[in-house]
Design a protein around this motif. Structure first.
Motif, mmCIF file in Angstrom:
data_model
loop_
_atom_site.group_PDB
_atom_site.id
_atom_site.type_symbol
_atom_site.label_atom_id
_atom_site.label_comp_id
_atom_site.label_asym_id
_atom_site.label_seq_id
_atom_site.Cartn_x
_atom_site.Cartn_y
_atom_site.Cartn_z
ATOM 1 N N GLY A 36 0.833 -1.207 0.000
ATOM 2 C CA GLY A 36 0.000 0.000 0.000
ATOM 3 C C GLY A 36 0.863 1.250 0.000
ATOM 4 N N ASP A 37 0.327 2.347 0.552
ATOM 5 C CA ASP A 37 1.045 3.630 0.513
ATOM 6 C C ASP A 37 2.407 3.534 1.197
ATOM 7 O OD1 ASP A 37 -1.086 5.193 -0.653
ATOM 8 O OD2 ASP A 37 -2.137 4.942 1.256
ATOM 9 N N VAL A 39 5.560 5.136 2.871
ATOM 10 C CA VAL A 39 5.774 6.414 3.547
ATOM 11 C C VAL A 39 7.217 6.625 4.036
ATOM 12 C CG1 VAL A 39 3.380 6.776 4.242
ATOM 13 C CG2 VAL A 39 4.876 5.399 5.694
ATOM 14 N N PHE A 40 8.021 5.585 4.001
ATOM 15 C CA PHE A 40 9.381 5.732 4.531
ATOM 16 C C PHE A 40 10.308 4.662 3.956
ATOM 17 C CE2 PHE A 40 12.693 4.903 7.722
ATOM 18 C CZ PHE A 40 13.143 6.194 7.973
ATOM 19 N N GLU A 60 8.695 1.188 4.835
ATOM 20 C CA GLU A 60 7.525 1.271 5.694
ATOM 21 C C GLU A 60 6.325 1.771 4.912
ATOM 22 O OE1 GLU A 60 7.801 2.271 9.738
ATOM 23 O OE2 GLU A 60 9.985 2.461 9.721
ATOM 24 N N VAL A 62 1.994 2.620 5.437
ATOM 25 C CA VAL A 62 1.210 3.168 6.541
ATOM 26 C C VAL A 62 1.051 2.103 7.622
ATOM 27 C CG1 VAL A 62 -1.037 4.085 7.220
ATOM 28 C CG2 VAL A 62 -0.028 4.781 5.045
ATOM 29 N N LYS A 63 0.826 0.857 7.197
ATOM 30 C CA LYS A 63 0.514 -0.208 8.150
ATOM 31 C C LYS A 63 1.706 -0.748 8.926
ATOM 32 C CE LYS A 63 -2.738 -2.392 8.814
ATOM 33 N NZ LYS A 63 -3.692 -2.032 9.886
ATOM 34 N N ARG B 17 -9.349 -4.968 -0.178
ATOM 35 C CA ARG B 17 -8.375 -5.994 0.159
ATOM 36 C C ARG B 17 -8.747 -6.487 1.551
ATOM 37 N NH1 ARG B 17 -3.085 -6.504 1.203
ATOM 38 N NH2 ARG B 17 -2.755 -4.367 1.866
ATOM 39 N N VAL B 28 -9.178 -4.056 4.720
ATOM 40 C CA VAL B 28 -8.114 -3.203 5.285
ATOM 41 C C VAL B 28 -8.039 -1.905 4.489
ATOM 42 C CG1 VAL B 28 -6.234 -4.318 3.988
ATOM 43 C CG2 VAL B 28 -5.722 -3.113 6.093
ATOM 44 N N SER B 32 -6.292 3.388 -1.287
ATOM 45 C CA SER B 32 -5.071 3.759 -0.578
ATOM 46 C C SER B 32 -5.480 4.236 0.807
ATOM 47 C CB SER B 32 -4.362 4.863 -1.369
ATOM 48 O OG SER B 32 -4.018 5.953 -0.559
ATOM 49 N N ILE B 33 -4.762 3.800 1.825
ATOM 50 C CA ILE B 33 -5.115 4.175 3.200
ATOM 51 C C ILE B 33 -5.072 5.699 3.360
ATOM 52 C CG2 ILE B 33 -4.379 4.041 5.622
ATOM 53 C CD1 ILE B 33 -3.509 1.154 5.109
ATOM 54 N N ILE B 34 -4.055 6.316 2.774
ATOM 55 C CA ILE B 34 -3.911 7.772 2.900
ATOM 56 C C ILE B 34 -5.084 8.487 2.229
ATOM 57 C CG2 ILE B 34 -2.490 9.767 2.234
ATOM 58 C CD1 ILE B 34 -0.022 8.033 2.763
ATOM 59 N N ASP B 35 -5.462 8.014 1.057
ATOM 60 C CA ASP B 35 -6.583 8.608 0.333
ATOM 61 C C ASP B 35 -7.892 8.424 1.103
ATOM 62 O OD1 ASP B 35 -7.730 9.787 -2.063
ATOM 63 O OD2 ASP B 35 -8.635 7.814 -2.363
ATOM 64 N N LEU B 225 -10.165 -0.745 7.450
ATOM 65 C CA LEU B 225 -9.639 -0.700 8.822
ATOM 66 C C LEU B 225 -8.296 0.017 8.896
ATOM 67 C CD1 LEU B 225 -10.371 -4.233 10.356
ATOM 68 C CD2 LEU B 225 -11.704 -2.131 10.545
ATOM 69 N N GLY B 226 -7.552 0.038 7.790
ATOM 70 C CA GLY B 226 -6.260 0.730 7.779
ATOM 71 C C GLY B 226 -6.441 2.197 8.105
ATOM 72 N N ASP B 229 -7.654 2.982 11.583
ATOM 73 C CA ASP B 229 -6.579 3.014 12.575
ATOM 74 C C ASP B 229 -5.809 4.338 12.542
ATOM 75 O OD1 ASP B 229 -5.187 1.578 14.664
ATOM 76 O OD2 ASP B 229 -3.465 1.550 13.295
ATOM 77 N N ARG B 293 13.283 11.878 11.483
ATOM 78 C CA ARG B 293 12.523 11.146 10.482
ATOM 79 C C ARG B 293 12.591 9.638 10.723
ATOM 80 N NH1 ARG B 293 13.170 10.934 4.250
ATOM 81 N NH2 ARG B 293 11.050 10.293 3.747
ATOM 82 N N ALA B 294 11.611 9.125 11.398
ATOM 83 C CA ALA B 294 11.511 7.690 11.674
ATOM 84 C C ALA B 294 10.102 7.434 12.191
ATOM 85 C CB ALA B 294 12.536 7.275 12.722
ATOM 86 N N ILE B 295 9.601 6.238 11.941
ATOM 87 C CA ILE B 295 8.210 5.950 12.301
ATOM 88 C C ILE B 295 8.142 5.073 13.549
ATOM 89 C CG2 ILE B 295 6.019 4.991 11.488
ATOM 90 C CD1 ILE B 295 6.997 5.496 8.616
ATOM 91 N N ARG B 297 6.440 2.550 16.124
ATOM 92 C CA ARG B 297 5.430 1.503 15.949
ATOM 93 C C ARG B 297 5.185 0.779 17.263
ATOM 94 N NH1 ARG B 297 3.450 1.484 10.560
ATOM 95 N NH2 ARG B 297 5.112 2.036 9.129
ATOM 96 N N TYR B 300 7.763 -0.634 20.159
ATOM 97 C CA TYR B 300 9.103 -0.030 20.190
ATOM 98 C C TYR B 300 9.314 0.579 21.582
ATOM 99 C CZ TYR B 300 9.447 -0.260 15.015
ATOM 100 O OH TYR B 300 9.512 -0.671 13.707
ATOM 101 N N VAL B 317 2.120 6.989 10.884
ATOM 102 C CA VAL B 317 2.159 8.304 10.241
ATOM 103 C C VAL B 317 0.812 8.997 10.432
ATOM 104 C CG1 VAL B 317 3.859 7.688 8.513
ATOM 105 C CG2 VAL B 317 1.455 7.291 8.029
#
Lengths: 126, 370
Positions: A36-37, A39-40, A60, A62-63, B17, B28, B32-35, B225-226, B229, B293-295, B297, B300, B317
């Motif tokens: 999917g999208d 992002v990183f 990475e 989104v999920k 999907r 899920v 696109s989840i972002i869209d 669901l993506g 969340d 710049r790091a995600i 989760r 962590y 994000v």
């Protein structure tokens, strides 16, 4: 010419394309669609050496975060800075603009034995 | 055996999907989840959340019974109103979070998490001894749709539930859409204004397709669901199992705002909750924004002055802020507070993050949450 002509794919969804003595590595359109999208992206430093099967980068969506494995052994000689700055390029163009790294490899011809041609890869994952 | 909602096939037709979630096949993402996320923030989105549980509590003692289960004050709840609650164990730990709707005197509707239906029912039955109540699990008979976003009210109006008849925030009303009798409540899990629609399974497909069709002029899209969340994370709404569990109290979870401070009735976990209202708990929930710049989760580790002090429970994000955000727990020490700089360990490296105010994105509904 098809974008996937001449590429070899691993079962973990990396692709390999030989061009001018170097090897371009990226992720297949199937892998990107599943993620999917994007992002990183975290890519290795130029000069870093990896053996086949080793994790060399992280992607990475989104999920979730996923690891990317070297399809062959080799030394990183170029990285795609554009995808680090704009990871969504991978969603738009996984083969042309969305490549990840270029490597030099002495052992590519042996290492690539278990890689699949695109059509066979598609069949394998279907 | 993985269950399917009554809307499964319609969703697949729309390109969803599907993944397994809490024993259900759920969408899920459609595109696109972002869209999808932006659709809900800017227009309106339709969710199938039929996996969630619906439990009715009836009977002479229903009020006293519910008052024993949750730290909220149920006796103040008037008919048609709803309250956000937590089902507590004897130690004050959260068995589930839920919304209790008062339908009428001696009749309440509880909407609970899909993954917790069995635990909730077991706990309610164990606690029902001596109460004149009937606990009626109707989860298998109902579908739940959520209509969320700034244009949800206009769309609902267009579908025949006129604005003057729409329920107020945290209220529920009987209504009729497309000649289908249903319940409409002004609740959701996105931080946007909008509704949740409770409908008998046999009508859910008809209703779903009617909303998809009528919603076109409002730029409605189905949402998976993506995006659910990422939307709830931006609104700093907790996810059971990630941000809350049986060894976490509502006070530790930053939900003290929802707990009744002077509740006279006895309830499970009251001693612990009363103490923690004064002094806090062992740990506290914090909201983090990454400075590098790091995600961040789920799971962590969080560090402060190079010492491990906690753990991320939800992270990712923020499509609206274009930043990386998280909820997590840290030891309840006063040095870690709003504005503190902590570090998050991501792939063996430490990245700076700041403790910030919740929510990350201002809520558009009328919730008055401190």
């Amino acid at each position: 010419m098809s974008l996937t002509e001449g590429i070899l794919c691993s079962k973990s969804h990396e692709y390999l394309l030989e061009k001018g003595g170097k090897y371009i590595i990226g992720l297949t359109d199937y892998a990107i669609e599943q993620l999917g999208d994007i992002v990183f992206l975290e890519l290795p430093d130029i000069g870093a050496e990896f053996v086949k099967g080793e994790v060399f980068a992280t992607i990475e969506s989104v999920k979730a975060a996923s690891e990317i494995y070297m399809p062959i052994s080799g030394k990183i000689v170029e990285i795609n800075e554009a995808v680090v700055d704009n990871p969504e390029i991978l969603n738009e163009s996984p083969y042309e603009k969305g490549w990840l790294v270029k490597v030099e490899s002495e052992t590519a011809h042996i290492d690539s034995i278990d890689l699949l041609e695109y059509e066979d890869y598609k069949e394998e994952i279907a | 055996m993985t269950k399917k909602t009554f809307l499964h096939d319609e969703q697949v037709k729309l390109g969803a999907r599907m993944i397994e979630f809490a024993g259900w096949m759920m969408p899920v993402s459609y595109s696109s989840i972002i869209d999808e996320h932006k659709t809900v923030r800017e227009n309106v989105g339709l969710f199938d959340v039929s996996h969630m549980g619906e439990v009715y509590v009836y009977g002479n003692d229903s009020l006293a019974f519910l008052n024993k289960l949750v730290p909220q004050e149920i006796s103040k709840l008037i008919a048609s109103k709803a309250v956000y609650c937590q089902l507590l164990n004897k130690q004050g730990g959260i068995i589930d979070d839920l919304i209790i709707y008062k339908i009428e005197d001696e009749k309440y509707l509880l909407i609970v998490n899909a993954s917790r239906i069995d635990e909730d029912l077991n706990w309610m039955v164990r606690n029902s001894l001596g109460f004149d109540v009937k606990i009626d699990n109707q989860s298998h008979n109902y579908s739940l749709l959520a209509l969320q976003g700034p244009r949800a009210l206009d769309l609902m109006d267009k579908m025949g539930v006129k604005k003057e008849n729409q329920p107020e925030f945290f209220s529920i009303k009987r209504a009729e859409i497309f000649n289908i009798n249903l319940f409409v409540s002004r609740t959701g899990y996105t931080g946007e204004d909008g509704f949740e629609i409770l409908v008998k399974n046999e009508f859910s497909e008809l209703l779903w397709n009617y909303i998809i069709e009528t919603g076109k002029e409002f730029n409605l899209k189905p949402i998976g669901l993506g995006a659910r969340d990422t939307l709830r994370l931006e609104a700093a709404l907790h996810l059971y199992g990630n941000d809350m569990d049986e060894v976490t109290t509502p006070i530790e979870a930053g939900l003290a705002w929802s707990v009744a401070k002077n509740k006279t009735a006895d309830y499970n976990g009251k001693e612990v909750i009363k103490k923690q209202l004064e002094n806090g708990g062992e740990k506290k929930l914090v909201a983090l924004k990454m400075l590098e710049r790091a995600i961040p989760r789920h799971e962590y580790e969080i560090f402060y002055n190079n010492k491990k002090v906690g753990i991320i429970t939800s992270g990712g994000v923020s499509p609206v802020l274009n930043e990386n955000i998280a909820l997590g727990y840290v030891n309840n020490i006063k040095e870690i507070c709003l504005g503190s700089i902590v570090q998050v360990k991501i792939r063996e490296k430490l990245y700076k993050a700041e403790i910030v105010k919740k929510p990350f994105v201002q809520k558009k509904n009328k919730e008055t949450q401190k």
